[in-house]
Design a protein around this motif. Structure first.
Motif, mmCIF file in Angstrom:
data_model
loop_
_atom_site.group_PDB
_atom_site.id
_atom_site.type_symbol
_atom_site.label_atom_id
_atom_site.label_comp_id
_atom_site.label_asym_id
_atom_site.label_seq_id
_atom_site.Cartn_x
_atom_site.Cartn_y
_atom_site.Cartn_z
ATOM 1 N N GLN A 1 -6.661 -5.398 -13.145
ATOM 2 C CA GLN A 1 -5.345 -4.899 -12.752
ATOM 3 C C GLN A 1 -5.217 -3.407 -13.034
ATOM 4 N N ALA A 2 -4.699 -2.666 -12.046
ATOM 5 C CA ALA A 2 -4.546 -1.218 -12.162
ATOM 6 C C ALA A 2 -3.064 -0.846 -12.166
ATOM 7 N N ASP A 3 -2.742 0.239 -12.831
ATOM 8 C CA ASP A 3 -1.371 0.750 -12.902
ATOM 9 C C ASP A 3 -1.148 1.668 -11.705
ATOM 10 N N ILE A 4 -0.661 1.111 -10.590
ATOM 11 C CA ILE A 4 -0.512 1.878 -9.360
ATOM 12 C C ILE A 4 0.501 3.011 -9.530
ATOM 13 N N ALA A 5 1.591 2.746 -10.215
ATOM 14 C CA ALA A 5 2.592 3.788 -10.427
ATOM 15 C C ALA A 5 1.989 4.979 -11.165
ATOM 16 N N ARG B 1 0.852 -1.193 0.000
ATOM 17 C CA ARG B 1 0.000 0.000 0.000
ATOM 18 C C ARG B 1 0.883 1.236 0.000
ATOM 19 N N TYR B 2 0.506 2.203 -0.820
ATOM 20 C CA TYR B 2 1.268 3.432 -0.945
ATOM 21 C C TYR B 2 0.425 4.598 -0.431
ATOM 22 N N SER C 1 -3.328 0.392 -3.407
ATOM 23 C CA SER C 1 -2.489 -0.796 -3.484
ATOM 24 C C SER C 1 -2.849 -1.519 -4.767
ATOM 25 N N GLU C 2 -2.221 -2.641 -5.006
ATOM 26 C CA GLU C 2 -2.537 -3.404 -6.198
ATOM 27 C C GLU C 2 -3.964 -3.946 -6.160
ATOM 28 N N ASN C 3 -4.535 -4.038 -4.961
ATOM 29 C CA ASN C 3 -5.886 -4.584 -4.818
ATOM 30 C C ASN C 3 -6.976 -3.523 -4.877
ATOM 31 N N GLY C 4 -6.699 -2.309 -4.371
ATOM 32 C CA GLY C 4 -7.763 -1.325 -4.317
ATOM 33 C C GLY C 4 -7.295 0.019 -3.796
ATOM 34 N N ILE C 5 -8.278 0.881 -3.493
ATOM 35 C CA ILE C 5 -7.979 2.245 -3.061
ATOM 36 C C ILE C 5 -8.868 2.626 -1.890
#
Length: 207
Positions: free
Chosen positions: A100-104, A28-29, A53-57
């Motif tokens: 899948q989401a582009d977190i960066a 998580r960022y 995070s890679e899973n959600g927001i």
């Protein structure tokens, strides 16, 4: 990061939460404030992304959200991600990405539009008052700085008008552009972000 948000004067900035071991495990960022909107079949609603995070927001919200499936989160730069609402409580809500989401990219939020406002598409009946005369109009979209309105009169560019609607405080604005029965209004006073969120909810609920 794009548009600078104006918070309500009596509304403190949401605190940044310390990452727990579970959050760190989920990569998580913690983010700076990211203005966004939720697009649903019940309407469009303003929000602020707080972490991802890679899973959600996790997001800051300004009113209860409709519990519907197939929501889309749209960022200021136009990027869109499918999400499902997992929980909401008071001014917070959590979502899981449906793919899948582009977190960066979410963190960086690259955009050609450095100050692009979050604009909400909606339909709301209104009135435009100009030089003592009023006429019916329809609000088609709205942001902190202005609105797109359909009306029958060919109002002059830079003409000062008053916009009125149920759920909307009387707003003074100027005509910025005209096109095929619609015109663009620029508000004399910028709406605060949380104020606009609650106004838009009220307009769509009445609509």
């Amino acid at each position: 990061m794009g548009e600078l948000l104006r918070w309500d004067d009596d509304e403190p900035m949401p605190p940044v939460r310390a990452a727990t071991s579970e959050q760190r495990a989920a990569q998580r960022y913690t983010l700076l404030i990211r203005a966004a909107k939720l697009v649903t079949r019940e309407g469009e609603f303003l929000c602020v992304i707080r972490d991802a995070s890679e899973n959600g927001i996790s997001m800051r919200i300004f009113h209860p959200l409709p519990e519907v499936a197939n929501m889309v989160i749209e960022l200021q730069n136009g990027d869109r991600y499918g999400v499902d609402l997992r929980w909401q409580e008071e001014d917070r809500a959590g979502f899981r990405f449906t793919s899948q989401a582009d977190i960066a990219r979410i963190i960086e939020s690259p955009s050609r539009f450095s100050k692009r406002p979050v604009r909400l598409n909606l339909t709301a009946q209104a009135e435009i008052e100009c030089m003592g005369r009023s006429e019916y109009a329809t609000i088609q979209d709205i942001s902190q700085q202005g609105a797109k309105v359909a009306c029958s009169s060919r109002l002059a560019l830079d003409q000062r008008v008053k916009l009125r609607a149920d759920g909307l405080p009387d707003i003074f604005a100027k005509i910025r552009w005209r096109r095929e029965g619609t015109c663009g209004l620029v508000f004399e006073n910028t709406l605060q972000y949380g104020e606009l969120a609650r106004i838009a909810q009220a307009l769509q609920r009445r609509g």
